[in-house]
Design a protein around this motif. Structure first.
Motif: not given
Length: 96
Positions: A59-87
């Motif tokens: 939860v960032v800036e009042g917005i909940t960013f998420y994966f649901n149960d069905e898609d959570s396998w996607f991050l079982e072996e990885f960490n994921m970060k969403v950033v802004l680079e050069k807009e």
């Protein structure tokens, strides 16, 4: 599994998708076409709204960013970060 959205990326989503505090942004898995990932042949899609049971969230800036149960396998072996680079959003994956 760790999932993080930077404040700058959250602001980008708020501006580009006309989001308000309390909104939900869902990442989901799709074959081909979309945001490239570390999983061959799989891409990320993005939708607005709450769907299914939330398995992983940030939860960032009042917005909940998420994966649901069905898609959570996607991050079982990885960490994921969403950033802004050069807009532009950048999706960074690191193996645990």
């Amino acid at each position: 599994m760790n999932f993080e959205v930077s404040k700058e990326a959250a602001e980008w989503y708020k501006n580009e998708m006309d989001l308000e505090q309390g909104d939900y942004v869902r990442y989901y898995i799709q074959l081909y076409g979309g945001i490239p990932t570390v999983h061959p042949n799989y891409s990320l899609g993005v939708s607005i709204g709450k769907e299914g049971n939330i398995a992983i969230k940030d939860v960032v800036e009042g917005i909940t960013f998420y994966f649901n149960d069905e898609d959570s396998w996607f991050l079982e072996e990885f960490n994921m970060k969403v950033v802004l680079e050069k807009e532009e959003l950048e999706f960074i994956f690191h193996r645990k």
